[in-house]
Design an enzyme around this catalytic site. Structure first.
Site, PDB file in Angstrom:
ATOM      1  N   ALA A   1      -5.653   2.721   8.157  1.00 29.28           N
ATOM      2  CA  ALA A   1      -4.582   1.750   7.395  1.00 29.28           C
ATOM      3  C   ALA A   1      -5.160   0.741   6.639  1.00 29.28           C
ATOM      4  O   ALA A   1      -5.970  -0.046   7.258  1.00 29.28           O
ATOM      5  CB  ALA A   1      -3.661   1.496   8.361  1.00 29.28           C
ATOM      6  N   CYS A   2      -4.936   0.809   5.312  1.00 26.67           N
ATOM      7  CA  CYS A   2      -5.501  -0.377   4.378  1.00 26.67           C
ATOM      8  C   CYS A   2      -4.325  -1.246   3.928  1.00 26.67           C
ATOM      9  O   CYS A   2      -3.033  -0.594   4.265  1.00 26.67           O
ATOM     10  CB  CYS A   2      -6.276   0.022   3.278  1.00 26.67           C
ATOM     11  SG  CYS A   2      -5.722   1.183   2.138  1.00 26.67           S
ATOM     12  N   THR A   3      -4.446  -2.237   3.127  1.00 23.68           N
ATOM     13  CA  THR A   3      -3.241  -3.007   2.484  1.00 23.68           C
ATOM     14  C   THR A   3      -2.399  -2.215   1.587  1.00 23.68           C
ATOM     15  O   THR A   3      -0.932  -2.139   1.845  1.00 23.68           O
ATOM     16  CB  THR A   3      -3.901  -4.314   2.128  1.00 23.68           C
ATOM     17  OG1 THR A   3      -4.711  -4.007   1.132  1.00 23.68           O
ATOM     18  CG2 THR A   3      -4.182  -5.223   2.955  1.00 23.68           C
TER      19      THR A   3
ATOM     20  N   GLY B   1      -2.544   1.106   1.401  1.00 22.53           N
ATOM     21  CA  GLY B   1      -2.084   2.614   2.257  1.00 22.53           C
ATOM     22  C   GLY B   1      -2.665   3.548   1.280  1.00 22.53           C
ATOM     23  O   GLY B   1      -2.133   4.641   1.540  1.00 22.53           O
TER      24      GLY B   1
ATOM     25  N   THR C   1      -7.748   3.788   2.793  1.00 25.67           N
ATOM     26  CA  THR C   1      -7.340   4.427   4.294  1.00 25.67           C
ATOM     27  C   THR C   1      -7.954   5.746   4.419  1.00 25.67           C
ATOM     28  O   THR C   1      -8.488   6.163   5.366  1.00 25.67           O
ATOM     29  CB  THR C   1      -5.651   4.578   4.275  1.00 25.67           C
ATOM     30  OG1 THR C   1      -4.999   3.493   4.190  1.00 25.67           O
ATOM     31  CG2 THR C   1      -5.011   5.595   5.346  1.00 25.67           C
TER      32      THR C   1
END
Length: 105
Positions: free
Chosen positions: A8-10, A12, A16
């Site tokens: 999960a990244c900021t 998304g 990710t």
């Protein structure tokens, strides 16, 4: 070795999916079983099952944000890293997990 994880990244989006792909490829090249769930802008994809989590030797959380369902991994050997680390050093991470599984540091 069986590995499960969450990416999960900021935003998304990019990190990710790139981190998921990098870890899956590195693990598979070494002959390991791997399943990575993504938590992005469109929700949860490739959701991990209870049995996959139970059977896993390691959990990798590749996240730049809080993930949903982290309590599922209580009691499991867990490594938490940023998506950047997963993208830049996937093979080194898998080798570290192999060493830990053998009883190394």
């Amino acid at each position: 070795m069986k590995i499960v994880g969450v990416a999960a990244c900021t935003a998304g989006i990019a990190h990710t999916y790139i981190s998921k792909e990098k870890i899956e490829n590195a693990a598979k090249k070494k002959g390991h079983i791997v399943h990575i769930e993504t938590q992005g802008t469109i929700g949860i994809e490739d959701e991990l099952s209870e049995s996959e989590i139970k059977e896993a030797d390691f959990v990798i959380i590749m996240a730049d944000v809080s993930i949903r369902g982290k309590e599922r991994f209580e009691g499991k050997k867990t490594v938490e890293i940023s998506t950047d680390v997963a993208i830049q050093s996937p093979t080194k991470l898998i080798e570290l997990l192999e060493e830990k599984l053998r009883g190394g540091k």
